[in-house]
Design a protein around this motif. Structure first.
Motif, short mmCIF file in Angstrom:
data_model
loop_
_atom_site.label_atom_id
_atom_site.label_comp_id
_atom_site.label_asym_id
_atom_site.label_seq_id
_atom_site.Cartn_x
_atom_site.Cartn_y
_atom_site.Cartn_z
N VAL A 50 3.72 -27.30 -22.10
CA VAL A 50 5.09 -27.81 -22.12
C VAL A 50 6.10 -26.88 -21.45
N LYS A 51 5.78 -25.62 -21.32
CA LYS A 51 6.76 -24.65 -20.81
C LYS A 51 6.54 -24.36 -19.33
N SER A 52 7.63 -24.14 -18.63
CA SER A 52 7.58 -23.75 -17.23
C SER A 52 6.78 -22.47 -17.08
N GLY A 53 5.79 -22.49 -16.17
CA GLY A 53 4.99 -21.29 -15.92
C GLY A 53 3.95 -20.99 -16.98
N GLU A 54 3.76 -21.88 -17.91
CA GLU A 54 2.85 -21.62 -19.02
C GLU A 54 1.40 -21.51 -18.54
N VAL A 55 0.67 -20.57 -19.11
CA VAL A 55 -0.75 -20.38 -18.84
C VAL A 55 -1.48 -20.31 -20.18
N LYS A 56 -2.51 -21.13 -20.32
CA LYS A 56 -3.32 -21.10 -21.54
C LYS A 56 -4.79 -21.02 -21.16
N LYS A 57 -5.55 -20.33 -21.99
CA LYS A 57 -6.98 -20.18 -21.73
C LYS A 57 -7.80 -20.69 -22.90
N GLN A 58 -8.91 -21.32 -22.56
CA GLN A 58 -9.90 -21.73 -23.55
C GLN A 58 -11.25 -21.29 -22.97
N LYS A 59 -11.73 -20.15 -23.42
CA LYS A 59 -12.99 -19.59 -22.94
C LYS A 59 -12.97 -19.51 -21.41
N ARG A 60 -13.78 -20.27 -20.70
CA ARG A 60 -13.83 -20.18 -19.24
C ARG A 60 -12.80 -21.08 -18.55
N LEU A 61 -12.00 -21.81 -19.32
CA LEU A 61 -11.02 -22.73 -18.74
C LEU A 61 -9.63 -22.11 -18.79
N THR A 62 -8.93 -22.16 -17.66
CA THR A 62 -7.56 -21.67 -17.58
C THR A 62 -6.67 -22.80 -17.10
N PHE A 63 -5.61 -23.06 -17.86
CA PHE A 63 -4.67 -24.14 -17.57
C PHE A 63 -3.32 -23.53 -17.20
N GLN A 64 -2.71 -24.07 -16.15
CA GLN A 64 -1.40 -23.58 -15.74
C GLN A 64 -0.44 -24.74 -15.55
N PHE A 65 0.83 -24.49 -15.89
CA PHE A 65 1.91 -25.43 -15.63
C PHE A 65 2.86 -24.75 -14.66
N GLY A 66 3.20 -25.41 -13.57
CA GLY A 66 4.00 -24.78 -12.54
C GLY A 66 5.41 -24.41 -12.99
#
Lengths: 112, 111
Positions: A50-66
């Motif tokens: 939900v946040k600008s620039g947010e980065v979240k990781k789940q084990k080998r998965l990395t999610f980014q929001f621009g």
């Protein structure tokens, strides 16, 4: 209407290689959700950003929001055969009602 | 997996016939949704419900109607099926504005 474009449509990798799928919108998104659908299965929720620039990781998965909240990515490090499936991004445009617009998905094939 | 079932799981019907798909949940979630999934289109929202007898249209509602007379059941009706409605239909539920839980899907073929 609002569209969420997703690329690539298909990617084939060797097991152990990395994989990235991208989700793009022409307008600012309030949030982005990611789902995974195994072949023959149903979509399963992975995460919400939900946040600008947010980065979240789940084990080998990395999610980014621009930073501009118009794009998002999902990166898988060192793919495994269990990662096979279609990955969808989705935008909740309905607020509390959680109405979603889905991207067209990226089908990941992993060769052992 | 969340307690969601869909029936039937597979159906073949002829053009012009009415078809009703059922979604049943045991989670007591407020929101329920019907999607269709077609190659190249991802999932598209048909109708959704925000409570008993409270429903509204989604992106692709033409040719479809819904009803929710109980919290646990959400029905999708094709009044007069057409070949363009051949698709995989997914029901989903949500308690709040985060994740949706999807049912196993119904594969509908209209000949």
């Amino acid at each position: 209407g609002q569209q969420v474009m997703q690329i690539p449509q298909y990617q084939h990798v060797q097991e152990g290689e990395d994989f990235t799928t991208y989700c793009n919108s022409s307008t600012t998104l309030s949030n982005i959700q990611w789902y995974k659908q195994r072949p023959g299965g149903h979509p399963v929720f992975l995460i919400q950003l939900v946040k600008s620039g947010e980065v979240k990781k789940q084990k080998r998965l990395t999610f980014q929001f621009g930073e501009a909240k118009k794009n998002s990515s999902l990166h898988i490090t060192a793919t495994q055969t269990t990662d096979v499936g279609t990955y969808f991004c989705a935008w909740n445009y309905g607020g509390a009602t959680n109405k979603l617009i889905f991207g067209t998905g990226t089908l990941l094939a992993v060769q052992p | 997996d969340a307690g969601i079932t869909q029936s039937p799981r597979h159906k073949v019907t002829e053009t012009g016939t009415p078809v009703t798909l059922r979604c049943h949940q045991t989670e007591n979630h407020r929101y329920m949704y019907w999607y269709r999934q077609d190659p190249g289109h991802g999932l598209r929202l048909i109708h959704y419900s925000y409570g008993v007898k409270d429903t509204d249209k989604g992106e692709v509602s033409d040719g479809y109607s819904v009803s929710r007379s109980k919290t646990e059941d959400f029905l999708l009706t094709l009044e007069s099926a057409t070949s363009s409605q051949t698709s995989v239909y997914f029901c989903a539920i949500s308690a709040q504005s985060i994740e949706q839980y999807f049912g196993p899907g119904t594969r509908l073929t209209v000949t």
